[in-house]
Design a protein around this motif. Structure first.
Motif, PDB file in Angstrom:
ATOM      1  N   GLU A 203      98.100  49.049  93.255  1.00 22.67           N
ATOM      2  CA  GLU A 203      97.503  49.939  92.268  1.00 22.67           C
ATOM      3  C   GLU A 203      97.504  49.331  90.871  1.00 22.67           C
ATOM      4  O   GLU A 203      96.590  49.589  90.082  1.00 22.67           O
ATOM      5  CB  GLU A 203      98.218  51.286  92.279  1.00 22.67           C
ATOM      6  CG  GLU A 203      97.985  52.073  93.563  1.00 22.67           C
ATOM      7  CD  GLU A 203      98.601  53.463  93.539  1.00 22.67           C
ATOM      8  OE1 GLU A 203      99.155  53.847  92.486  1.00 22.67           O
ATOM      9  OE2 GLU A 203      98.520  54.170  94.560  1.00 22.67           O
ATOM     10  N   PRO A 207      92.869  48.169  87.744  1.00 23.63           N
ATOM     11  CA  PRO A 207      92.104  48.115  86.490  1.00 23.63           C
ATOM     12  C   PRO A 207      91.323  46.816  86.302  1.00 23.63           C
ATOM     13  O   PRO A 207      90.417  46.760  85.467  1.00 23.63           O
ATOM     14  CB  PRO A 207      93.188  48.265  85.409  1.00 23.63           C
ATOM     15  CG  PRO A 207      94.289  49.007  86.085  1.00 23.63           C
ATOM     16  CD  PRO A 207      94.296  48.474  87.480  1.00 23.63           C
ATOM     17  N   HIS A 226      92.907  54.663  88.415  1.00 19.63           N
ATOM     18  CA  HIS A 226      93.097  53.708  87.315  1.00 19.63           C
ATOM     19  C   HIS A 226      91.782  53.061  86.883  1.00 19.63           C
ATOM     20  O   HIS A 226      91.703  51.858  86.623  1.00 19.63           O
ATOM     21  CB  HIS A 226      94.105  52.631  87.705  1.00 19.63           C
ATOM     22  CG  HIS A 226      95.448  53.163  88.110  1.00 19.63           C
ATOM     23  ND1 HIS A 226      96.102  54.158  87.409  1.00 19.63           N
ATOM     24  CD2 HIS A 226      96.250  52.843  89.161  1.00 19.63           C
ATOM     25  CE1 HIS A 226      97.245  54.426  88.002  1.00 19.63           C
ATOM     26  NE2 HIS A 226      97.358  53.651  89.066  1.00 19.63           N
TER      27      HIS A 226
END
Length: 257
Positions: A203, A207, A226
């Motif tokens: 995770e 981004p 994200h």
């Protein structure tokens, strides 16, 4: 850029005839197409660029390093772009440039953290026995998979540290076989030690991509996390009902992701 998504056809036992999606700029083939590799030939001379990330079952009953070399050779022969810890740039008809970052990203068994790693490794040993691969004459077991997974993770982290968009590309798409988040877990099985053989805790890397495409889980996903859209369009096994409602011509748009 419009991407057609296909994965987990398992043509070693399943029957499925792939067809190009109208209006697609590229096809993303996210692994587990055919453990015998014959099914890969169905994608020869595909009318748009084909980006291929191998799945775990492409290594079944083979030496890992020899299979990797042979897959590269086969992909080149069939006209694929094989992304095996590699980057490829494509430009669509509107002149928009997309950086594709691809890796099988094997499972490191740390989905639930280091304290649960041993349980996850024990559960994962079953899947590695089914896979029956070797490396340098030794079983490609759960510990060997973890070692390869950590190498993939380091490469992805370094590569996705570059800006998601910038002067050299307008968007980044990550392609992996294994899922990047617990949110990609199969709802039939949930959060159990074996889930760490299908998903990683990546995770923190999300981004770095606008869109993240994966396979491996025999269910479909489309969620945002994200700032990244995560999509899985895996077909799975018809005898288990996993292929019900599968759309092999499904497409996603990079620039509306």
């Amino acid at each position: 850029m419009r991407l057609q998504l296909i994965s987990d056809l398992h043509l070693e036992t399943e029957r499925f005839t792939p067809e190009p999606a109208p209006g697609a700029d590229a096809l993303v083939l996210a692994g587990d197409v055919d453990s015998g590799w014959d099914g890969l030939r169905l994608f020869r001379d595909w009318p748009v660029p084909l980006l291929y990330v191998p799945g775990n079952h492409e290594y079944d009953d083979r030496d890992f390093d020899q299979a990797r070399a042979d897959l590269h050779a086969l992909a080149a022969k069939l006209g694929f772009v094989m992304l095996d810890d590699a980057v490829h740039l494509l430009t669509d008809a509107q002149g928009r440039r997309v950086r594709f970052v691809g890796s099988t990203r094997w499972c490191d068994f740390d989905l639930f953290g280091p304290t649960q790693r041993e349980r996850a490794l024990r559960a994962g040993s079953y899947f590695q026995r089914v896979m029956n691969a070797t490396r340098a004459g030794q079983p490609f077991d759960a510990l060997a998979v973890r070692e390869e997974a950590l190498r993939c993770r380091a490469w992805l982290e370094q590569t996705l540290a570059a800006p998601e968009s910038g002067p050299d590309w307008d968007a980044t798409v990550a392609i992996t076989h294994f899922g990047p988040s617990i949110q990609s877990a199969d709802p039939r099985y949930g959060r159990q030690p074996g889930t760490a053989s299908f998903c990683n805790d990546d995770e923190a890397l999300l981004p770095g991509a606008r869109l993240w495409v994966h396979g491996h889980l025999h269910c479909r996903h489309d969620y945002r996390l994200h700032g990244c859209r995560v999509v899985c369009n895996a077909r799975g096994h018809s005898k288990r009902g996993e292929a019900l409602g599968y759309d092999g011509q499904r497409c996603v748009e990079v620039f509306t992701a």
